[in-house]
Scaffold this motif. Structure first.
Motif, PDB file in Angstrom:
ATOM      1  N   LYS A  61      40.714  45.566  67.221  1.00 44.83           N
ATOM      2  CA  LYS A  61      41.349  45.046  68.431  1.00 44.83           C
ATOM      3  C   LYS A  61      42.396  43.979  68.127  1.00 44.83           C
ATOM      4  O   LYS A  61      43.187  43.613  68.978  1.00 44.83           O
ATOM      5  N   ALA A  62      42.361  43.456  66.897  1.00 36.84           N
ATOM      6  CA  ALA A  62      43.261  42.356  66.555  1.00 36.84           C
ATOM      7  C   ALA A  62      43.687  42.463  65.090  1.00 36.84           C
ATOM      8  O   ALA A  62      43.088  43.211  64.316  1.00 36.84           O
ATOM      9  N   PHE A  63      44.730  41.698  64.743  1.00 33.67           N
ATOM     10  CA  PHE A  63      45.196  41.702  63.351  1.00 33.67           C
ATOM     11  C   PHE A  63      45.766  40.346  62.983  1.00 33.67           C
ATOM     12  O   PHE A  63      46.143  39.548  63.836  1.00 33.67           O
ATOM     13  N   VAL A  64      45.797  40.098  61.676  1.00 32.23           N
ATOM     14  CA  VAL A  64      46.539  38.977  61.101  1.00 32.23           C
ATOM     15  C   VAL A  64      47.461  39.591  60.049  1.00 32.23           C
ATOM     16  O   VAL A  64      47.193  40.691  59.567  1.00 32.23           O
ATOM     17  N   PHE A  65      48.530  38.889  59.724  1.00 31.19           N
ATOM     18  CA  PHE A  65      49.460  39.452  58.742  1.00 31.19           C
ATOM     19  C   PHE A  65      50.197  38.346  58.007  1.00 31.19           C
ATOM     20  O   PHE A  65      50.229  37.200  58.442  1.00 31.19           O
ATOM     21  N   SER A  66      50.781  38.712  56.885  1.00 33.47           N
ATOM     22  CA  SER A  66      51.692  37.824  56.170  1.00 33.47           C
ATOM     23  C   SER A  66      52.702  38.688  55.429  1.00 33.47           C
ATOM     24  O   SER A  66      52.391  39.806  55.015  1.00 33.47           O
ATOM     25  N   TYR A  67      53.904  38.170  55.318  1.00 35.41           N
ATOM     26  CA  TYR A  67      54.938  38.873  54.553  1.00 35.41           C
ATOM     27  C   TYR A  67      54.717  38.620  53.065  1.00 35.41           C
ATOM     28  O   TYR A  67      54.147  37.608  52.683  1.00 35.41           O
ATOM     29  N   ALA A  68      55.182  39.551  52.238  1.00 39.27           N
ATOM     30  CA  ALA A  68      55.088  39.393  50.787  1.00 39.27           C
ATOM     31  C   ALA A  68      56.488  39.483  50.176  1.00 39.27           C
ATOM     32  O   ALA A  68      57.371  40.161  50.711  1.00 39.27           O
ATOM     33  N   ARG A  69      56.648  38.807  49.057  1.00 37.40           N
ATOM     34  CA  ARG A  69      57.937  38.763  48.357  1.00 37.40           C
ATOM     35  C   ARG A  69      58.363  40.156  47.892  1.00 37.40           C
ATOM     36  O   ARG A  69      59.536  40.515  47.930  1.00 37.40           O
ATOM     37  N   ASP A  70      57.379  40.941  47.415  1.00 43.93           N
ATOM     38  CA  ASP A  70      57.681  42.270  46.888  1.00 43.93           C
ATOM     39  C   ASP A  70      56.386  43.092  46.882  1.00 43.93           C
ATOM     40  O   ASP A  70      55.305  42.545  47.120  1.00 43.93           O
ATOM     41  N   PRO A  71      56.499  44.394  46.605  1.00 46.07           N
ATOM     42  CA  PRO A  71      55.304  45.250  46.628  1.00 46.07           C
ATOM     43  C   PRO A  71      54.202  44.809  45.665  1.00 46.07           C
ATOM     44  O   PRO A  71      53.020  44.895  45.999  1.00 46.07           O
ATOM     45  N   LYS A  72      54.572  44.319  44.498  1.00 42.14           N
ATOM     46  CA  LYS A  72      53.550  43.895  43.529  1.00 42.14           C
ATOM     47  C   LYS A  72      52.753  42.705  44.069  1.00 42.14           C
ATOM     48  O   LYS A  72      51.531  42.641  43.919  1.00 42.14           O
ATOM     49  N   THR A  73      53.441  41.766  44.692  1.00 48.02           N
ATOM     50  CA  THR A  73      52.778  40.610  45.298  1.00 48.02           C
ATOM     51  C   THR A  73      51.854  41.063  46.426  1.00 48.02           C
ATOM     52  O   THR A  73      50.736  40.553  46.562  1.00 48.02           O
ATOM     53  N   ALA A  74      52.314  42.012  47.226  1.00 47.56           N
ATOM     54  CA  ALA A  74      51.495  42.538  48.327  1.00 47.56           C
ATOM     55  C   ALA A  74      50.237  43.212  47.776  1.00 47.56           C
ATOM     56  O   ALA A  74      49.142  43.044  48.322  1.00 47.56           O
ATOM     57  N   PHE A  75      50.389  43.951  46.689  1.00 47.70           N
ATOM     58  CA  PHE A  75      49.236  44.619  46.069  1.00 47.70           C
ATOM     59  C   PHE A  75      48.217  43.584  45.585  1.00 47.70           C
ATOM     60  O   PHE A  75      47.016  43.699  45.852  1.00 47.70           O
ATOM     61  N   ALA A  76      48.701  42.553  44.885  1.00 49.97           N
ATOM     62  CA  ALA A  76      47.795  41.520  44.357  1.00 49.97           C
ATOM     63  C   ALA A  76      47.044  40.824  45.484  1.00 49.97           C
ATOM     64  O   ALA A  76      45.841  40.599  45.401  1.00 49.97           O
ATOM     65  N   LYS A  77      47.746  40.531  46.578  1.00 53.33           N
ATOM     66  CA  LYS A  77      47.089  39.859  47.705  1.00 53.33           C
ATOM     67  C   LYS A  77      46.100  40.799  48.387  1.00 53.33           C
ATOM     68  O   LYS A  77      45.029  40.367  48.823  1.00 53.33           O
ATOM     69  N   GLU A  78      46.443  42.081  48.495  1.00 54.30           N
ATOM     70  CA  GLU A  78      45.506  43.037  49.090  1.00 54.30           C
ATOM     71  C   GLU A  78      44.217  43.083  48.264  1.00 54.30           C
ATOM     72  O   GLU A  78      43.115  43.115  48.820  1.00 54.30           O
ATOM     73  N   CYS A  79      44.347  43.069  46.937  1.00 51.56           N
ATOM     74  CA  CYS A  79      43.171  43.052  46.064  1.00 51.56           C
ATOM     75  C   CYS A  79      42.343  41.789  46.303  1.00 51.56           C
ATOM     76  O   CYS A  79      41.121  41.860  46.442  1.00 51.56           O
ATOM     77  N   GLU A  80      43.000  40.634  46.350  1.00 51.66           N
ATOM     78  CA  GLU A  80      42.303  39.368  46.600  1.00 51.66           C
ATOM     79  C   GLU A  80      41.556  39.439  47.932  1.00 51.66           C
ATOM     80  O   GLU A  80      40.380  39.078  48.016  1.00 51.66           O
ATOM     81  N   ASN A  81      42.244  39.908  48.972  1.00 51.18           N
ATOM     82  CA  ASN A  81      41.619  40.011  50.297  1.00 51.18           C
ATOM     83  C   ASN A  81      40.428  40.957  50.263  1.00 51.18           C
ATOM     84  O   ASN A  81      39.373  40.672  50.835  1.00 51.18           O
ATOM     85  N   PHE A  82      40.608  42.089  49.595  1.00 49.16           N
ATOM     86  CA  PHE A  82      39.541  43.091  49.490  1.00 49.16           C
ATOM     87  C   PHE A  82      38.289  42.465  48.874  1.00 49.16           C
ATOM     88  O   PHE A  82      37.185  42.604  49.398  1.00 49.16           O
ATOM     89  N   HIS A  83      38.463  41.742  47.774  1.00 53.28           N
ATOM     90  CA  HIS A  83      37.320  41.113  47.106  1.00 53.28           C
ATOM     91  C   HIS A  83      36.772  39.936  47.924  1.00 53.28           C
ATOM     92  O   HIS A  83      35.556  39.787  48.055  1.00 53.28           O
ATOM     93  N   ASP A  84      37.668  39.116  48.484  1.00 56.18           N
ATOM     94  CA  ASP A  84      37.231  37.946  49.264  1.00 56.18           C
ATOM     95  C   ASP A  84      36.374  38.339  50.459  1.00 56.18           C
ATOM     96  O   ASP A  84      35.447  37.626  50.826  1.00 56.18           O
ATOM     97  N   PHE A  85      36.707  39.461  51.089  1.00 55.58           N
ATOM     98  CA  PHE A  85      36.004  39.866  52.315  1.00 55.58           C
ATOM     99  C   PHE A  85      34.894  40.880  52.062  1.00 55.58           C
ATOM    100  O   PHE A  85      34.408  41.518  52.987  1.00 55.58           O
ATOM    101  N   GLY A  86      34.484  41.032  50.808  1.00 56.25           N
ATOM    102  CA  GLY A  86      33.271  41.790  50.529  1.00 56.25           C
ATOM    103  C   GLY A  86      33.443  43.209  50.046  1.00 56.25           C
ATOM    104  O   GLY A  86      32.455  43.927  49.904  1.00 56.25           O
TER     105      GLY A  86
END
Length: 114
Positions: A61-86
């Motif tokens: 029903k809802a979302f949060v977002f952030s822009y990334a400098r480039d695709p590699k940065t977005a990938f690294a943050k997605e991995c961090e988020n994936f691990h941080d949230f279980g």
């Protein structure tokens, strides 16, 4: 904590104004705030990616977002988020985030690409 937004076409168009790589989390709002159910990224057009989720499932029903400098940065943050949230234990994500086919990017938190 980041501000969360209602997952609707109008809101996505209003708040995600740059054509950019970026990260997002989908979820619901509970008394104690935003509850993350799914994490993802876009390598080039975050708004288009989010529009694809609008109306996809009643769970989100809802979302949060952030822009990334480039695709590699977005990938690294997605991995961090994936691990941080279980990871797959707690999130709806079926698997660890995937890197682009031609990329040799590594997860900053695990060795799933060794």
């Amino acid at each position: 904590t980041k501000r969360h937004y209602s997952l609707s076409a109008r809101i996505v168009a209003e708040v995600v104004t740059r054509t950019s790589a970026g990260n997002y989390a989908l979820g619901c709002v509970q008394e104690n705030g935003f509850c993350v159910l799914y994490v993802g990224r876009s390598d080039n057009d975050l708004a288009r990616e989010l529009h694809g989720w609008v109306g996809e499932t009643a769970r989100y029903k809802a979302f949060v977002f952030s822009y990334a400098r480039d695709p590699k940065t977005a990938f690294a943050k997605e991995c961090e988020n994936f691990h941080d949230f279980g990871g797959t234990e707690r999130l709806d994500n079926a698997a660890h985030p995937q890197r682009r086919a031609e990329a040799d990017w590594l997860c900053p938190r695990c060795d799933c690409f060794d």
